[in-house]
Scaffold this motif. Structure first.
Motif, PDB file in Angstrom:
ATOM      1  N   VAL A  28       0.833  -1.198   0.000  1.00  0.00           N
ATOM      2  CA  VAL A  28       0.000   0.000   0.000  1.00  0.00           C
ATOM      3  C   VAL A  28       0.872   1.253   0.000  1.00  0.00           C
ATOM      4  CG1 VAL A  28      -1.597   1.365   1.399  1.00  0.00           C
ATOM      5  CG2 VAL A  28      -2.007  -1.074   1.075  1.00  0.00           C
ATOM      6  N   VAL A  29       1.902   1.258   0.847  1.00  0.00           N
ATOM      7  CA  VAL A  29       2.810   2.413   0.920  1.00  0.00           C
ATOM      8  C   VAL A  29       3.626   2.537  -0.366  1.00  0.00           C
ATOM      9  CG1 VAL A  29       4.778   3.396   2.146  1.00  0.00           C
ATOM     10  CG2 VAL A  29       2.930   2.288   3.428  1.00  0.00           C
ATOM     11  N   LEU A  30       4.169   1.415  -0.848  1.00  0.00           N
ATOM     12  CA  LEU A  30       4.980   1.446  -2.061  1.00  0.00           C
ATOM     13  C   LEU A  30       4.160   1.902  -3.261  1.00  0.00           C
ATOM     14  CD1 LEU A  30       7.691   0.832  -3.434  1.00  0.00           C
ATOM     15  CD2 LEU A  30       6.906  -1.528  -3.743  1.00  0.00           C
ATOM     16  N   SER A  31       2.928   1.410  -3.363  1.00  0.00           N
ATOM     17  CA  SER A  31       2.068   1.807  -4.470  1.00  0.00           C
ATOM     18  C   SER A  31       1.754   3.297  -4.419  1.00  0.00           C
ATOM     19  CB  SER A  31       0.765   1.000  -4.431  1.00  0.00           C
ATOM     20  OG  SER A  31      -0.103   1.392  -5.464  1.00  0.00           O
ATOM     21  N   GLY A  32       1.583   3.838  -3.215  1.00  0.00           N
ATOM     22  CA  GLY A  32       1.324   5.261  -3.082  1.00  0.00           C
ATOM     23  C   GLY A  32       2.491   6.126  -3.499  1.00  0.00           C
ATOM     24  N   ALA A  33       3.697   5.550  -3.533  1.00  0.00           N
ATOM     25  CA  ALA A  33       4.894   6.312  -3.897  1.00  0.00           C
ATOM     26  C   ALA A  33       5.246   6.182  -5.372  1.00  0.00           C
ATOM     27  CB  ALA A  33       6.079   5.852  -3.053  1.00  0.00           C
ATOM     28  N   VAL A  34       4.529   5.342  -6.116  1.00  0.00           N
ATOM     29  CA  VAL A  34       4.865   5.080  -7.519  1.00  0.00           C
ATOM     30  C   VAL A  34       3.881   5.790  -8.432  1.00  0.00           C
ATOM     31  CG1 VAL A  34       5.055   3.305  -9.296  1.00  0.00           C
ATOM     32  CG2 VAL A  34       5.935   2.858  -7.004  1.00  0.00           C
ATOM     33  N   GLY A  35       4.398   6.627  -9.321  1.00  0.00           N
ATOM     34  CA  GLY A  35       3.548   7.337 -10.268  1.00  0.00           C
ATOM     35  C   GLY A  35       4.240   8.549 -10.831  1.00  0.00           C
ATOM     36  N   SER A  36       3.533   9.269 -11.702  1.00  0.00           N
ATOM     37  CA  SER A  36       4.133  10.430 -12.369  1.00  0.00           C
ATOM     38  C   SER A  36       4.377  11.584 -11.402  1.00  0.00           C
ATOM     39  CB  SER A  36       3.226  10.898 -13.520  1.00  0.00           C
ATOM     40  OG  SER A  36       1.922  11.187 -13.036  1.00  0.00           O
ATOM     41  N   VAL A  37       3.547  11.705 -10.367  1.00  0.00           N
ATOM     42  CA  VAL A  37       3.749  12.729  -9.342  1.00  0.00           C
ATOM     43  C   VAL A  37       4.707  12.176  -8.294  1.00  0.00           C
ATOM     44  CG1 VAL A  37       2.647  14.163  -7.586  1.00  0.00           C
ATOM     45  CG2 VAL A  37       1.452  13.682  -9.736  1.00  0.00           C
ATOM     46  N   SER A  38       5.798  12.881  -8.038  1.00  0.00           N
ATOM     47  CA  SER A  38       6.830  12.391  -7.129  1.00  0.00           C
ATOM     48  C   SER A  38       6.346  12.437  -5.679  1.00  0.00           C
ATOM     49  CB  SER A  38       8.095  13.237  -7.282  1.00  0.00           C
ATOM     50  OG  SER A  38       9.094  12.810  -6.382  1.00  0.00           O
ATOM     51  N   VAL A  39       6.286  11.244  -5.065  1.00  0.00           N
ATOM     52  CA  VAL A  39       5.911  11.115  -3.653  1.00  0.00           C
ATOM     53  C   VAL A  39       6.790  10.031  -3.046  1.00  0.00           C
ATOM     54  CG1 VAL A  39       4.074  10.652  -2.003  1.00  0.00           C
ATOM     55  CG2 VAL A  39       3.519  11.721  -4.197  1.00  0.00           C
ATOM     56  N   GLY A  40       7.471  10.344  -1.962  1.00  0.00           N
ATOM     57  CA  GLY A  40       8.307   9.350  -1.304  1.00  0.00           C
ATOM     58  C   GLY A  40       7.471   8.369  -0.501  1.00  0.00           C
ATOM     59  N   PRO A  41       8.034   7.196  -0.195  1.00  0.00           N
ATOM     60  CA  PRO A  41       7.292   6.205   0.605  1.00  0.00           C
ATOM     61  C   PRO A  41       6.844   6.750   1.963  1.00  0.00           C
ATOM     62  CG  PRO A  41       9.229   5.209  -0.398  1.00  0.00           C
ATOM     63  CD  PRO A  41       9.330   6.681  -0.647  1.00  0.00           C
ATOM     64  N   VAL A  42       7.711   7.511   2.622  1.00  0.00           N
ATOM     65  CA  VAL A  42       7.347   8.079   3.921  1.00  0.00           C
ATOM     66  C   VAL A  42       6.210   9.075   3.761  1.00  0.00           C
ATOM     67  CG1 VAL A  42       8.157   9.464   5.864  1.00  0.00           C
ATOM     68  CG2 VAL A  42       9.655   7.720   4.861  1.00  0.00           C
ATOM     69  N   ASP A  43       6.296   9.906   2.717  1.00  0.00           N
ATOM     70  CA  ASP A  43       5.226  10.881   2.458  1.00  0.00           C
ATOM     71  C   ASP A  43       3.909  10.168   2.157  1.00  0.00           C
ATOM     72  OD1 ASP A  43       7.002  12.965   2.807  1.00  0.00           O
ATOM     73  OD2 ASP A  43       7.482  13.124   0.665  1.00  0.00           O
ATOM     74  N   ALA A  44       3.983   9.085   1.370  1.00  0.00           N
ATOM     75  CA  ALA A  44       2.763   8.338   1.043  1.00  0.00           C
ATOM     76  C   ALA A  44       2.128   7.772   2.306  1.00  0.00           C
ATOM     77  CB  ALA A  44       3.092   7.215   0.059  1.00  0.00           C
ATOM     78  N   ALA A  45       2.959   7.224   3.190  1.00  0.00           N
ATOM     79  CA  ALA A  45       2.438   6.692   4.456  1.00  0.00           C
ATOM     80  C   ALA A  45       1.823   7.801   5.301  1.00  0.00           C
ATOM     81  CB  ALA A  45       3.553   5.992   5.216  1.00  0.00           C
ATOM     82  N   GLN A  46       2.476   8.970   5.329  1.00  0.00           N
ATOM     83  CA  GLN A  46       1.948  10.087   6.111  1.00  0.00           C
ATOM     84  C   GLN A  46       0.604  10.561   5.575  1.00  0.00           C
ATOM     85  OE1 GLN A  46       5.243  12.901   5.950  1.00  0.00           O
ATOM     86  NE2 GLN A  46       5.834  12.395   8.057  1.00  0.00           N
ATOM     87  N   ILE A  47       0.445  10.577   4.252  1.00  0.00           N
ATOM     88  CA  ILE A  47      -0.824  11.014   3.662  1.00  0.00           C
ATOM     89  C   ILE A  47      -1.950  10.061   4.042  1.00  0.00           C
ATOM     90  CG2 ILE A  47      -2.052  11.273   1.465  1.00  0.00           C
ATOM     91  CD1 ILE A  47       0.585  12.360   0.290  1.00  0.00           C
ATOM     92  N   VAL A  48      -1.685   8.769   3.956  1.00  0.00           N
ATOM     93  CA  VAL A  48      -2.712   7.782   4.311  1.00  0.00           C
ATOM     94  C   VAL A  48      -3.072   7.894   5.784  1.00  0.00           C
ATOM     95  CG1 VAL A  48      -3.230   5.319   4.498  1.00  0.00           C
ATOM     96  CG2 VAL A  48      -2.040   6.189   2.477  1.00  0.00           C
ATOM     97  N   ILE A  49      -2.062   7.963   6.651  1.00  0.00           N
ATOM     98  CA  ILE A  49      -2.311   8.078   8.094  1.00  0.00           C
ATOM     99  C   ILE A  49      -3.025   9.388   8.412  1.00  0.00           C
ATOM    100  CG2 ILE A  49      -1.216   8.283  10.357  1.00  0.00           C
ATOM    101  CD1 ILE A  49       1.015   6.454   9.284  1.00  0.00           C
ATOM    102  N   GLY A  50      -2.624  10.466   7.720  1.00  0.00           N
ATOM    103  CA  GLY A  50      -3.224  11.771   7.966  1.00  0.00           C
ATOM    104  C   GLY A  50      -4.707  11.813   7.658  1.00  0.00           C
ATOM    105  N   HIS A  51      -5.142  11.075   6.643  1.00  0.00           N
ATOM    106  CA  HIS A  51      -6.569  11.022   6.316  1.00  0.00           C
ATOM    107  C   HIS A  51      -7.339  10.106   7.264  1.00  0.00           C
ATOM    108  CE1 HIS A  51      -7.090  13.335   2.572  1.00  0.00           C
ATOM    109  NE2 HIS A  51      -5.830  13.017   2.319  1.00  0.00           N
ATOM    110  N   LEU A  52      -6.661   9.126   7.807  1.00  0.00           N
ATOM    111  CA  LEU A  52      -7.332   8.195   8.709  1.00  0.00           C
ATOM    112  C   LEU A  52      -7.359   8.704  10.148  1.00  0.00           C
ATOM    113  CD1 LEU A  52      -5.869   4.789   7.412  1.00  0.00           C
ATOM    114  CD2 LEU A  52      -8.101   5.789   6.900  1.00  0.00           C
ATOM    115  N   VAL A  53      -6.337   9.473  10.522  1.00  0.00           N
ATOM    116  CA  VAL A  53      -6.236  10.006  11.889  1.00  0.00           C
ATOM    117  C   VAL A  53      -6.208  11.530  11.809  1.00  0.00           C
ATOM    118  CG1 VAL A  53      -4.925  10.017  14.038  1.00  0.00           C
ATOM    119  CG2 VAL A  53      -4.901   7.974  12.565  1.00  0.00           C
TER     120      VAL A  53
END
Length: 356
Positions: A28-53
């Protein structure tokens, strides 16, 4: 089974379930970091956690841009979760179908359910929603799957009971007929519709959204609960109809219920993700070889294994030929067929029904 062997299998099941769960979270974290828009794995995890908490500081301190937030939360996370739900659903449906017909080569598509869903979806693509009474593509695909399920059940009845052999033969025949209908609709439609038809038939989760997760999630939970409640009956059915009856199991009624559950689960998945093969065939075999045929251990590993398998396939579909996306059905065939042949060569393959 001796107590020591039973404890060893239980420990292996627990460790494998934990490993698959951790792998799914990592994907889930790795997939959030892969794409045309640059997002690091840590940033992807923070975005998911930020929406849930709510109230996480990094969501408002400017370290994450709105574009990154949109890319992860609205596009990458839904498609990853849909891949997980679709993989888990197809794998569970495959396991239920294999015990229903007592055939190691059985999977949801052998009963024509996928072909029925494809006919419904292609009718909407070719003729438009208005021509079918306003049905959306997803609803039409689900209706086609349900119709195929009813057709197979009607054709498979012998002396008021469901015959496993008749179910396979009826499914193959009906699936072939429905595939012919789909092929005719594809070649007779306008050129601009052909790409949409083929992309649906080959499977994709690229159009996933949070609302599209509801149907597969509900279907998976309902099917999982039913399977958990029937786990002893499933084990009894593996031993043969006579043994199952002696244990108080109505084999014909159980087969009918399993057919409905597996077909509706498959139809729900196909209606949102298209035709994706090999998941329902390979993953249950992997689970049986890993933890044995007892459904108390095999079903949890099957569900988790199916989710991880299709999440990996989706990640590869997005990256192997970037920026072009490969349909999931092509990747699962390329990965699934060699893996299936490898499983057949293993010493433990007979536990999955091979070599008999």
């Amino acid at each position: 089974m001796p107590g020591r062997a039973r404890r060893r299998l239980a420990r292996r099941t627990g460790l494998l379930s934990v490993a698959l769960s951790v792998t799914a979270c990592f994907l889930v974290v790795l997939s959030g970091a892969v794409g045309s828009v640059s997002v690091g794995p840590v940033d992807a995890a923070q975005i998911v956690i930020g929406h849930l908490v709510p109230g996480m500081p990094w969501m408002s301190d400017g370290t994450l841009t709105p574009l990154q937030d949109q890319a992860v939360w609205q596009f990458r996370l839904p498609r990853t979760l849909l891949a997980a739900l679709a993989g888990a659903g197809l794998a569970l449906a495959g396991a239920l179908m294999q015990v229903t017909v007592r055939n190691p080569l059985a999977e949801p598509y052998i009963l024509g359910v996928s072909s029925g869903a494809s006919v419904g979806a292609v009718l909407v693509i070719v003729f438009g929603s208005a021509a079918l009474g306003g049905l959306s593509l997803n609803v039409a695909a689900f209706a086609g799957a349900l119709a195929a399920c009813v057709g197979v059940a009607a054709l498979a009845r012998k002396n008021a009971e469901l015959s496993p052999t008749r179910m396979i033969l009826a499914g193959v025949a009906l699936g072939t007929l429905l595939s012919a209908v789909t092929s005719y609709l594809t070649i007779s439609t306008d050129a601009q519709n052909v790409v949409s038809v083929l992309f649906f038939l080959l499977g994709s989760v690229s159009a996933a959204s949070m609302p599209s997760l509801i149907g597969p999630a509900v279907a998976l939970v309902v099917a999982g609960v039913i399977a958990a409640l029937l786990v002893r009956s499933l084990n009894a059915l593996l031993t043969g109809d006579e043994s199952a009856v002696s244990l108080g199991v109505n084999a014909s009624r159980l087969r009918g219920l399993l057919l409905v559950v597996a077909s509706l689960l498959t139809g729900t998945v196909v209606s949102v993700a298209g035709g994706i093969g090999f998941v329902g065939l390979v993953i249950p075999h992997f689970a049986r070889i890993a933890v044995g045929a007892d459904h108390r251990r095999m079903l949890p590993v099957t569900v988790l294994g199916g989710a991880v398998f299709l999440m990996i396939a989706d990640l590869l579909a997005r990256t192997v030929a970037a920026p072009t996306e490969i349909p999931l059905g092509i990747l699962t065939a390329f990965v699934g067929a060699p893996f299936f042949l490898w499983l057949m060569r293993r010493d433990g393959a007979e536990r999955a029904g091979f070599g008999r």
